[in-house]
Design a protein around this motif. Structure first.
Motif, mmCIF file in Angstrom:
data_model
loop_
_atom_site.group_PDB
_atom_site.id
_atom_site.type_symbol
_atom_site.label_atom_id
_atom_site.label_comp_id
_atom_site.label_asym_id
_atom_site.label_seq_id
_atom_site.Cartn_x
_atom_site.Cartn_y
_atom_site.Cartn_z
ATOM 1 N N PRO A 123 9.390 -3.021 1.570
ATOM 2 C CA PRO A 123 9.398 -2.816 3.028
ATOM 3 C C PRO A 123 10.073 -3.957 3.771
ATOM 4 C CG PRO A 123 7.205 -3.418 2.261
ATOM 5 C CD PRO A 123 8.026 -3.166 1.033
ATOM 6 N N TYR B 270 5.877 7.048 3.629
ATOM 7 C CA TYR B 270 6.820 6.698 2.568
ATOM 8 C C TYR B 270 7.587 5.408 2.859
ATOM 9 C CZ TYR B 270 6.025 11.515 1.065
ATOM 10 O OH TYR B 270 5.446 12.691 0.654
ATOM 11 N N HIS C 235 6.103 2.409 3.792
ATOM 12 C CA HIS C 235 5.315 1.223 3.448
ATOM 13 C C HIS C 235 5.309 0.209 4.590
ATOM 14 C CE1 HIS C 235 5.402 3.033 -0.482
ATOM 15 N NE2 HIS C 235 6.721 2.930 -0.536
ATOM 16 N N GLU D 221 2.741 0.096 6.875
ATOM 17 C CA GLU D 221 1.386 0.061 7.432
ATOM 18 C C GLU D 221 0.987 -1.332 7.925
ATOM 19 O OE1 GLU D 221 1.545 3.386 4.354
ATOM 20 O OE2 GLU D 221 2.212 1.290 4.488
#
Length: 315
Positions: free
Chosen positions: A118, A140, A142, A144
């Motif tokens: 990410p 999808y 990544h 978060e």
């Protein structure tokens, strides 16, 4: 691209503009022997641009030939990619086959580790993302860990939870939903009762609006006060190209409609605005059925990958 309105400038936080933050990939249609650019976050940025808003993509591209092709194709749609980064490694590839208009997923190559890692938001990138009215990301991508700071910077956040159980687990919803203004959930595999329950749970765990797309069964939106529905607009048999990107197109049409109706952190959509947004989303998804792959721009796949055979799995 032929937008009906002049896109606004991304230089002010109040501009109506959209940032796709996260994934990009190659969609390889083996039955056509063709590679296409794609990815949830890329697609929504392209669709928002086609609807007349300024749009950008913030993510990672590989330094291989496919990565160069993908980045160039996105930029050719009028989507700004200047803040995205290029890392050494291979680009991810989704392999698909189209039958009767529906795509069947055959497999996924995640590409290089560095390309799949990410993109962290340093202060400059965070300020850049905060200049957009809406930031779109996905399970999808990544991203978060970046959502709390991004939400605190005040752009609206849309997040795609896909259709997989791991992204519906209570712990995952509790991690993501408090930072999300618009949650998209693919619910074609659920009946209406289960869909409504999932939307209510998503809002209860912190999302501002939860939107479910259900294929030919239409769509449902819920914000904790209002539940609105819209029927699908099915294409005539034999006329459509494929269904790739239809969910992303629905989200783009829905979100752009809400933005134009004044949606912001300080102004929740009215019931009428939700219903209007659902109609615009349905229209955008219908129009997407006649576009090859996510947004066209295909080129021949490498020799040796053009085959209609192989084990198939539908999602």
């Amino acid at each position: 691209m032929d937008p009906q309105t002049t896109p606004t400038s991304p230089s002010t936080p109040d501009a109506l503009n959209v940032l796709g933050f996260g994934d990009s990939t190659i969609d390889r249609f083996v039955d056509r022997g063709t590679d296409y650019p794609g990815g949830n976050c890329v697609n929504v940025a392209v669709y928002a641009r086609r609807l007349g808003l300024d749009a950008a993509h913030l993510g990672v591209f590989g330094d291989d030939d496919l990565g160069t092709y993908l980045r160039t194709a996105v930029a050719a749609q009028g989507v700004t990619v200047d803040h995205s980064v290029v890392r050494p490694g291979a680009t991810s590839v989704s392999t698909l086959h189209v039958r009767d208009g529906d795509q069947e997923f055959l497999g996924y190559d995640p590409g290089g580790d560095a390309v799949g890692a990410p993109l962290a938001l340093d202060p400059a990138l965070l300020a850049y993302a905060a200049s957009f009215a809406l930031v779109r990301s996905s399970a999808y991508s990544h991203t978060e860990a970046e959502l709390p700071r991004l939400a605190a910077a005040e752009p609206l956040i849309s997040f795609d939870f896909s259709d997989e159980d791991e992204y519906r687990a209570p712990a995952y919803l509790d991690r993501v939903c408090p930072h999300v203004d618009l949650a998209l959930l693919s619910c074609s595999h659920l009946d209406e009762g289960a869909t409504r329950a999932l939307l209510a749970e998503t809002v209860r765990r912190g999302a501002g609006i939860a939107l479910a797309t259900r294929g030919l069964d239409g769509a449902i939106a819920h914000d904790g006060r209002t539940t609105a529905t819209a029927p699908a607009r099915p294409a005539a048999p034999g006329t459509m190209s494929d269904t790739m990107g239809c969910g992303d197109a629905f989200l783009a049409g829905f979100a752009v409609s809400l933005l134009r109706d004044g949606w912001s952190r300080r102004a929740a959509p009215s019931p009428d605005a939700l219903e209007r947004a659902l109609r615009q989303g349905s229209r955008a998804a219908y129009q997407q059925c006649f576009v090859e792959a996510a947004f066209g721009c295909g080129r021949p796949a490498p020799a040796g990958t053009r085959s209609g055979s192989g084990r198939e799995s539908s999602v």
